[in-house]
Design a protein around this motif. Structure first.
Motif, short mmCIF file in Angstrom:
data_model
loop_
_atom_site.label_atom_id
_atom_site.label_comp_id
_atom_site.label_asym_id
_atom_site.label_seq_id
_atom_site.Cartn_x
_atom_site.Cartn_y
_atom_site.Cartn_z
N UNK A 191 -27.63 -6.83 -2.41
CA UNK A 191 -28.26 -5.84 -3.05
C UNK A 191 -28.09 -4.23 -2.43
N UNK A 192 -27.99 -4.00 -1.05
CA UNK A 192 -27.98 -3.12 -0.45
C UNK A 192 -26.65 -2.42 -0.54
N UNK A 193 -25.88 -3.38 -0.50
CA UNK A 193 -24.20 -3.08 -0.74
C UNK A 193 -23.72 -2.83 -2.10
N UNK A 194 -24.54 -3.15 -3.10
CA UNK A 194 -24.23 -3.05 -4.31
C UNK A 194 -22.95 -3.83 -4.82
N UNK A 195 -23.26 -5.19 -4.42
CA UNK A 195 -22.21 -5.93 -4.82
C UNK A 195 -21.81 -6.24 -6.21
N UNK A 196 -22.98 -6.06 -7.29
CA UNK A 196 -22.94 -6.40 -8.66
C UNK A 196 -22.28 -5.11 -9.11
N UNK A 197 -22.72 -3.87 -8.52
CA UNK A 197 -22.10 -2.56 -9.09
C UNK A 197 -20.69 -2.62 -8.75
#
Length: 461
Positions: A191-197
């Motif tokens: 979540x912190x690395x914005x993997x989905x983004x």
């Protein structure tokens, strides 16, 4: 083509068959310095043209011309390359070819197979697979737009985009796979690395490249269009009007066209392969065996077409027999694939309006009225959009690989969205997406695929 033979020295005539001002015999392999000296009687300097005789076994000149020597790795194939530029007579070139094979016997020299020079360029990392295919596409280009797009692909425009996408997928894979070692922190970390983004951005980029690849594939392969309809509705006249030449015989006699007549035109740089067919009517009503065969071939062409122009005659629309026959044809065409049908009403110069309740284009093959609208309709049916300058040539296999990549990325997105964050499946789908993408440039390709691709090249290239 066997990859096990790629170390053999090879030779071929590199120019087209027939007579010409200049013909080229090309040799590729290892240790060609001595070969060049034997053939020319001189020590050839790298990348410098040497003019002189090409010597037969008895020392007599076969011809006089230019010899060019390119030492490895600075050559087209990445191996030593020797080019002999002689007069372009078939006998002269065959004599030079035979002499090269004779002198190179101790080296194991053999005739090159189709596409083997470019295959060696690929194997020696001078070109990737997409660039190698662009070589053949540039040679085969049938329109200026296709040639320009193939040139961009050869220069690496397509490959650079694919490599950039692959790098983004690899970066995301590293991020996801690294979290698998820390299961207690994986969800918060992603979540912190914005993997989905990041994944969503990659999906959008793949969709953009896929759209342009479809355009490039259309530039390369063109659109297959069949003109269909009853006898004497103006199919041959329409073919002649679109081609701007009298290709098909036109008479008032029904059944004049007995067999398929084809012509390739270009619309906005897109090759359009148009086939005029025999008029469609029941076999029982066909006047002779020749016409019956022609009608059967018409249906064969219709079955393989990308688009079908169903041509109607406005001047006969009030005839009940004509309408009944049209309805029979329409039913059969509709069963084949209604999405491919384009309804066109000919002989608009008669003053007859479009029949009530019918949709379609009105035109006159005789005066040219409505032809431009038909051209644009054909491009729209193919899914063509005005080509931006950056369009690159592409093949069906490239489009399929990009679609497969998009499918795996969509699966990855589904796994990433799950509450339990199935990261092992997420990572696996990213790996499969990366693998599918690498098929385009050949970093992940089976030998049988390479044989299929290079086997379609001309000999000498």
């Amino acid at each position: 083509m066997s990859l096990a033979r790629h170390l053999d020295p090879i030779v071929a005539i590199a120019t087209a068959p027939g007579r010409g001002a200049v013909g080229i015999v090309r040799v590729s392999g290892r240790g060609l310095v001595a070969l060049g000296q034997t053939l020319t009687g001189a020590t050839l300097q790298p990348r410098r043209a040497h003019y002189g005789p090409f010597l037969a076994a008895d020392g007599q000149p076969i011809d006089h011309g230019l010899a060019l020597y390119f030492p490895a790795p600075h050559s087209y194939t990445g191996e030593d390359v020797l080019e002999l530029q002689a007069h372009g007579g078939p006998v002269v070139l065959q004599l030079l070819l035979a002499r090269c094979l004779e002198v190179g016997t101790h080296l194991g020299m053999r005739l090159a197979e189709p596409g083997e020079f470019t295959q060696r360029a690929f194997l020696n990392d001078k070109l990737d697979l997409a660039q190698a295919e662009a070589v053949a596409d540039l040679i085969d280009a049938s329109t200026e737009a296709a040639a320009r797009s193939a040139s961009r692909s050869l220069a690496g425009a397509f490959s650079h985009e694919i490599d950039a996408l692959a790098e983004r997928i690899v970066t995301l894979r590293m991020l996801v796979e690294a979290t698998l070692d820390f299961p207690e922190e994986e969800i918060d970390f992603l979540e912190a690395a914005d993997a989905r983004g990041k994944l969503a951005a990659i999906q959008a980029a793949v969709a953009g490249v896929l759209a342009r690849a479809r355009q490039g594939a259309l530039l390369r392969e063109g659109l297959r269009v069949v003109l269909a309809g009853q006898p004497n509705v103006g199919k041959s006249s329409l073919l002649n009007a679109l081609a701007g030449a009298e290709l098909a015989i036109v008479t008032p006699i029904a059944g004049t066209t007995r067999d398929r007549v084809s012509e390739t035109i270009q619309i906005e740089g897109v090759p359009i392969h148009i086939t005029d067919t025999a008029g469609l009517r029941d076999d029982a009503d066909a006047s002779d065996e020749v016409e019956r065969i022609g009608v059967a071939r018409s249906w064969e062409s219709i079955a393989s077409a990308d688009a079908i122009v169903f041509l109607h005659d406005l001047t006969r629309w009030d005839d009940p027999d004509y309408q009944a026959a049209d309805a029979v044809i329409a039913q059969r065409l509709g069963v084949a694939d209604p999405a491919r049908l384009l309804q066109v009403f000919n002989k608009a110069d008669s003053g007859r309006p479009l029949p009530p309740g019918r949709d379609g284009l009105c035109l006159s093959a005789r005066t040219g009225e409505g032809l431009e609208a038909l051209r644009h309709a054909l491009l729209a049916r193919a899914g063509w959009q005005a080509a931006p300058e950056g369009v690159f040539i592409a093949r069906t296999r490239h489009v399929q690989a990009l679609r497969l990549t998009a499918e795996h990325l969509a699966q990855a997105a589904d796994h990433a969205a799950q509450a339990d964050a199935a990261l092992d499946l997420f990572a696996e789908e990213l790996r499969l997406a990366h693998q599918a993408l690498q098929q385009i440039t050949g970093k992940f390709s089976a030998d049988d695929l390479l044989g299929e691709i290079f086997g379609r090249f001309c000999i000498g290239k």
